[in-house]
Scaffold this active site. Structure first.
Site, PDB file in Angstrom:
ATOM      1  N   GLN B 126      -6.824  -0.004  -3.184  1.00  0.00           N
ATOM      2  CA  GLN B 126      -5.954  -0.336  -2.056  1.00  0.00           C
ATOM      3  C   GLN B 126      -5.170  -1.610  -2.351  1.00  0.00           C
ATOM      4  O   GLN B 126      -5.756  -2.693  -2.402  1.00  0.00           O
ATOM      5  CB  GLN B 126      -6.845  -0.534  -0.822  1.00  0.00           C
ATOM      6  N   SER B 129      -3.543  -6.398   0.460  1.00  0.00           N
ATOM      7  CA  SER B 129      -3.568  -7.856   0.616  1.00  0.00           C
ATOM      8  C   SER B 129      -2.808  -8.568  -0.491  1.00  0.00           C
ATOM      9  O   SER B 129      -2.773  -8.104  -1.633  1.00  0.00           O
ATOM     10  CB  SER B 129      -5.010  -8.363   0.606  1.00  0.00           C
ATOM     11  N   SER B 161     -10.259  -4.211  -4.576  1.00  0.00           N
ATOM     12  CA  SER B 161     -11.583  -3.735  -4.978  1.00  0.00           C
ATOM     13  C   SER B 161     -11.454  -2.582  -5.958  1.00  0.00           C
ATOM     14  O   SER B 161     -10.718  -1.629  -5.714  1.00  0.00           O
ATOM     15  CB  SER B 161     -12.385  -3.263  -3.760  1.00  0.00           C
ATOM     16  N   GLU B 242     -10.604   2.806   7.393  1.00  0.00           N
ATOM     17  CA  GLU B 242     -11.449   1.843   6.681  1.00  0.00           C
ATOM     18  C   GLU B 242     -12.543   1.299   7.600  1.00  0.00           C
ATOM     19  O   GLU B 242     -13.697   1.197   7.217  1.00  0.00           O
ATOM     20  CB  GLU B 242     -10.573   0.698   6.147  1.00  0.00           C
TER      21      GLU B 242
END
Ligand SMILES: Cc1cc2nc3c(=O)[nH]c(=O)nc-3n(C[C@H](O)[C@H](O)[C@H](O)COP(=O)(O)OP(=O)(O)OC[C@H]3O[C@@H](n4cnc5c(N)ncnc54)[C@H](O)[C@@H]3O)c2cc1C
Lengths: 364, 382
Positions: B126, B129, B161, B242
């Protein structure tokens, strides 16, 4: 706080901000920071509280504990308190020589057998801070006729290396019938007991916790003022500001509890109750403070790249060492119950036992 | 509400349990600690799951899933936890990228991307951020510039991650300067020039998340999810999924609680009233957590996850850290293991304690979840 203590802290603070930055602390995880040790040893810090006659600095126990607290605010990866306040104390009170270098102390798990002129040490000394690099281990060992102090090199036993959650060495040393030379053992002094050493260890860790919380609070407040989200510093969000206020409260509580115990020592008392209270309160503060500091730092605090973990992992480790909150709370509770109802109030309020609040000396 | 198994659920539970008992021992245990090695282990496991028809249990049957009822999904998750099944390395693929593609993707997207996720062939990460855009995700700066029949992406992402093992990413990038309406949602190929990945060591000592530097990396038009400029709406859907994944127990609360109970018995502290009171409290909260999970799944049954999933995450986070911290307290000095030992045996409590701290931050921090509940559940003024 005495002028002498102020001066000492000033010097130590300056020294550590120069020599004990995050890079040094990080690199010390897994290796011995020999250069840093040389600097603090040259300044006489490890043996500050040891008698001058024995080669120490002649400072008070409370002085040395405030130095340990300040060093903890830099996460100094050294057995500063262990060397003087624990091992040095054991050796000097028994009239044994205090060698240079880092020292470790053990007061449980080891026995001594004296037959004829021989003195033989057996048992297991668990989780000795920096046991692997100690020049000597001061062992308080049970013998048939009471407690003895032995000064022994780690290499005389089998060293099993380990570490706490902060990566500080906690090594176990097993002695299989090690013969101790004549000048390296003596009967323990009357005031040296296991309980008294438990208390010293606990207060040392409580003081270190207070120092690390002070530094973590500072880091967190600064970060919250600098980190911008939604076009403003996150400290402007009341949800963040309130967490910072709680963090400051934990810092104050931990330091106050430690100060109270130091004042008892300064007043010449053993401070058993104050020490128990300090370890319990500082331990609680360690958990809450670490939690808040991490939450306010967000993801950056969850890395090893940021220095926050040097402090918070130590907080988690120190909280359990030399007796967790549960252990000390039980002891304190038992003492209060034994003292009885009327005595409890005196135990809490007697002004000759407590101290005026003293500004925390631990700053970075 | 009825909390026992229905006849169908009981039958499914027995079937899954038998299958797990037969299948798990065929894996080359122990599960490796390092991410790259764990990937190999995961792929072996996922192909068994897929063959047995359990992959994408929640996905509609037309996309290779099983279209299983919410009850059956819960049963499956519980049985996996109970048996100690391997880490779901592709949680982002199955749990949120896949779900968002099912909801918002074209037929072409679905036929290209969904099957490889189920088979464990393609791992997803993902790329949301950024250093300057954490809680304020809409403040993201990563640029997407028009180039022929696609876009060139330039910018920096962070905290990604498992980015180092990912084949694809869900990526948010700016196609214009408008705060929300300038964001576009891309399905982005990771294995290309212009993508540089630097692993960041986490407090746990592992390097599971990464900095990702994007420099003129290419993504073709057919990899835009939804419309250009509609990325913020889709991102919110993904974040909802999520939170559902987090709230419905990525952390195996039931299993942890069972182990905690064992620990209390072994430690001989089970007679201590203070210990009993805390275990009882945690047990009660774990039950509520399970019901919260069921509620979040019920919500999903009627469409996209609602802000209610924030409640699940808010409840779950302190529960996870309280269970871990209590276990650490009971275990004393032995429980707080040396760095590096968190993956083994008793080190798991230490690891869980760290993970709980991360959980309070990842997927929208605790404070942000509270804002969502205040604004979108309670309707309080912004
Ligand atoms: C383990 C882990 C894994 C992650 N994995 C991924 C990933 O795979 N992909 C990805 O894109 N991201 C990932 N993230 C990033 C995560 O989404 C962000 O960390 C999160 O959104 C918070 O952003 P930040 O860390 O920049 O904290 P900040 O936003 O800087 O927040 C710092 C503090 O300020 C508070 N705060 C901020 N704004 C407000 C407000 N308005 N009101 C009250 N308080 C406020 C926060 O609650 C927090 O306590 C991961 C994070 C972690 C910890």
């Amino acid at each position: 706080m005495s002028d002498h203590r102020h001066l000492l802290l000033d010097t130590v603070g300056r020294m550590l901000s120069e020599c004990c930055g995050p890079d040094v602390v990080g690199a010390a995880e897994g290796s011995w920071p020999a250069d840093l040790w040389r600097v603090v040893e040259a300044a006489g810090l490890p043996l500050a509280a040891v008698d001058e006659a024995a080669g120490g600095g002649g400072a008070t126990v409370a002085d040395a504990l405030t130095v340990a607290r300040l060093a903890a605010s830099y996460a100094a990866p050294l057995p500063l308190g262990e060397t003087g306040l624990l091992a040095g104390h054991l050796l000097t009170t028994a009239g044994l020589a205090v060698p240079s270098g880092p020292l470790a102390a053990a007061w449980t798990g080891v026995e001594v057998r004296l037959d004829g002129g021989r003195c033989v040490l057996s048992g297991r000394a668990d989780r000795l801070p920096w046991g692997r690099v100690a020049s000597r281990i001061a062992v308080l060992a049970e013998g048939a006729d009471g407690l003895h102090v032995c000064s022994v090199e780690p290499s005389a036993g089998t060293v099993e290396v380990g570490s706490n959650v902060a990566g500080e060495p906690r090594d176990s040393v097993v002695f299989h019938g090690v013969e101790i030379a004549a000048g390296d053992h003596a009967r323990a002094a009357a005031e040296v007991t296991r309980a008294a050493l438990d208390g010293r260890g606990a207060l040392l860790r409580a003081a270190q916790i207070a120092g690390a919380i002070t530094a973590a609070t500072r880091l967190t407040v600064i970060y919250a003022g600098e980190r911008q989200q939604f076009g403003r510093p996150i400290a402007k969000f009341q949800a963040v500001g309130q967490q910072l206020a709680l963090l400051a409260a934990e810092e104050a509580a931990a330091n106050a509890a430690v100060e109270l115990a130091l004042a008892a020592l300064d007043a010449g008392r053993d401070g058993v109750d104050e020490i128990a209270a300090a370890k319990v309160r500082a331990g609680e503060a360690a958990g809450s403070a670490a939690e808040i500091a991490h939450q306010v730092h967000g993801a950056i605090g969850f890395t090893r790249e940021h220095r926050l973990h040097h402090l918070t992992r130590r907080l988690w480790a120190w909280r359990d060492e030399y007796g967790s909150e549960a252990i000390w709370a039980r002891r304190l509770g038992e003492r209060a119950l034994t003292a009885g109802g009327n005595a409890t109030w005196t135990m809490i309020t007697d002004t000759s036992r407590s101290a005026a609040p003293v500004a925390s000396g631990a700053t970075t | 509400m009825f909390f026992g198994d229905t006849e169908e659920e009981a039958q499914f539970r027995a079937e899954v349990r038998t299958w797990l008992e037969a299948t798990l021992p065929t894996l080359p245990w122990p599960e490796p600690a390092g991410l790259e090695d764990r990937l190999v282990f995961f792929r072996q496991w996922q192909s068994l799951v897929h063959e047995a028809g359990y992959a994408g249990l929640s996905w509609p049957a037309e996309y290779g899933g099983r279209g299983a009822s919410l009850g059956l999904q819960a049963v499956f998750a519980e049985e996996l936890d109970r048996a100690g099944a391997p880490d779901r390395v592709n949680g982002i693929g199955e749990g949120f990228a896949g779900m968002t593609i099912i909801e918002h993707g074209t037929d072409a997207h679905k036929s290209r991307f969904l099957a490889p996720i189920l088979r464990g062939e393609e791992i997803w990460c993902q790329l949301f951020s950024e250093p300057g855009a954490g809680s304020d995700l809409a403040g993201l700066q990563c640029r997407a510039e028009r180039d022929g029949d696609g876009y060139r992406i330039t910018g920096q992402k962070v905290w990604t991650s498992r980015g180092q093992i990912a084949d694809w990413a869900i990526l948010l990038a700016r196609t214009s300067g408008k705060r929300h309406d300038g964001i576009t949602y891309f399905l982005f190929p990771m294995k290309q020039e212009g993508v540089t990945i630097r692993p960041l060591t986490q407090i746990t000592g592992d390097a599971e998340f990464n900095e990702v530097f994007l420099e003129n990396a290419f993504v073709p038009d057919e990899c835009i999810l939804g419309r250009v400029g509609d990325g913020w709406r889709l991102a919110k859907a993904t974040l909802g999924y999520e939170r559902v994944v987090i709230a419905t127990g990525r952390m195996n609360i039931q299993k942890w609680l069972g182990e905690l109970m064992e620990l209390v018995r072994e430690s001989g502290q089970g007679e201590d009233p203070a210990v009993r009171a805390r275990v009882a409290d945690l047990w009660g909260r774990a039950l509520v957590h399970r019901l919260n999970g069921a509620r979040a799944l019920t919500q999903l049954g009627t469409g996209a996850p609602g802000p209610e999933s924030s409640v699940g995450k808010l409840f779950m986070t302190p529960l996870a850290s309280d269970i871990a911290d209590f276990a650490l307290e009971l275990g004393g000095l032995d429980a707080r293991v040396a760095p590096g030992a968190e993956m083994q045996g008793d080190g798991r409590w230490q690891r869980m304690s760290y993970m709980a701290r991360g959980m309070a931050i990842a997927g929208g921090t605790t404070q942000i979840q509270k804002n969502i509940v205040a604004e979108r559940v309670l309707g309080l003024p912004r």
